[in-house]
Design a protein around this motif. Structure first.
Motif: not given
Length: 318
Positions: A7-10, A27-35, A37-51
């Motif tokens: 997950r970290l490199p992604r 959906d397209e971004a998730a396919a590019d990362f091989g995960v 769509a649900k997992q990608l949304r979880k990644d994006l939610e985590l990024l919201w808390m980073c900065g």
């Protein structure tokens, strides 16, 4: 299963990826990362808390979603993909090769795949002049040699091997009585009684070109003692010559990898070091391998030998 190691490199790659593709479908971004769509949304939610430090409004990564698409409004400085410098790529490859050489690695194939990926990335490393010469083929040969040696140690069998001695730049055939395998200063070694030298020797595993277990038992003499490696392998002596070198930033690793008499910081990240060496030809090969990342200031005998070898190589090239 999505591990933190995956997950970290992604997460590090997601923001620059999205910046380059504003409004991309989730959906397209998730396919590019091989995960999923649900997992990608979880990644994006985590990024919201980073900065950035402060972690208040205007400091955190800001994303916007619309109709199943995502865009980056504020990147918090993560606008470029993660890149390795030449020194970082070299250090990472050395660590991976050390792991590959270590006895009992559970998944050597995974380490070899990682080596291949880092070597591919090293082609894009900065500065571009850095070349990393640690190949997957060499790793496979070392792994085969390690398997033979480990088997011989378990069965108490002697070994016949072809070995490259770097200090003399020669290849020899040896019959040895193995005593143990060990890791010293990040390298895997076979310690054995060498019948040719009539003494205990340490053989670097990555310099064993070919090895075969013999039918006869290993029989080191009773007075053969294991080498004390607590202080490393090289023990500088007062009568050995001292090389005065200036190392470029990407060659600073030399001051950490080899024993130094003295180290002095210079402008622009350079180092001036004083390094004892026992063998002139070995020192010349080390310095030639560093290319333009090192300036040799003294002694003159080393400068002359280095110049002669470099001019000879250039003449053969032409």
């Amino acid at each position: 299963m999505n591990t933190s190691g995956e997950r970290l490199p992604r997460l590090l790659a997601l923001v620059p990826y999205l910046i380059a593709r504003p409004g991309i479908a989730v959906d397209e971004a998730a396919a590019d990362f091989g995960v999923s769509a649900k997992q990608l949304r979880k990644d994006l939610e985590l990024l919201w808390m980073c900065g950035l430090p402060g972690y208040g409004p205007g400091d955190l990564i800001d994303l916007s979603f619309e109709g199943g698409t995502v865009s980056v409004n504020f990147d918090a400085g993560m606008s470029r993909p993660l890149r390795l410098t030449g020194a970082e790529a070299t250090a990472l490859l050395v660590a991976l090769r050390t792991l590959l050489d270590a006895p009992g690695v559970a998944d050597a194939d995974a380490v070899r795949r990682a080596v291949a990926k880092v070597e591919a990335a090293a082609g894009q490393a900065q500065p571009p002049a850095v070349a990393v010469g640690l190949g997957v083929v060499e790793g496979e040969a070392t792994a085969r040699a390690r398997e033979v040696v480990q088997s011989a140690l378990r069965a108490n069998r002697a070994l016949r091997m072809t070995y490259y001695t770097a200090s003399k730049d020669e290849i020899t055939e040896r019959t040895v009585d193995p005593m143990r395998m060990l890791i010293v200063e990040g390298r895997a070694y076979l310690e054995a009684w060498c019948r040719r030298a009539e003494g205990v020797r340490l053989f670097r595993m990555d310099r064993i070109d070919d090895v075969t277990a013999l039918d006869e038992p290993a029989a080191p003499p009773p007075y053969a003692e294991q080498t004390d490696t607590t202080a490393g392998l090289f023990h500088p002596q007062p009568d050995q010559p001292v090389a005065q070198l200036v190392l470029a930033p990407d060659a600073r690793w030399v001051s950490e990898y080899y024993p130094m008499e003295e180290v002095a910081e210079l402008p622009d990240g350079r180092l001036r070091v004083w390094m004892r060496y026992a063998d002139l030809s070995w020192m010349v090969r080390l310095l030639l391998g560093l290319g333009g990342e090192v300036v040799v200031e003294s002694p003159e005998v080393l400068v002359s030998a280095l110049r002669s070898r470099a001019l000879g190589a250039l003449a053969r090239y032409r």
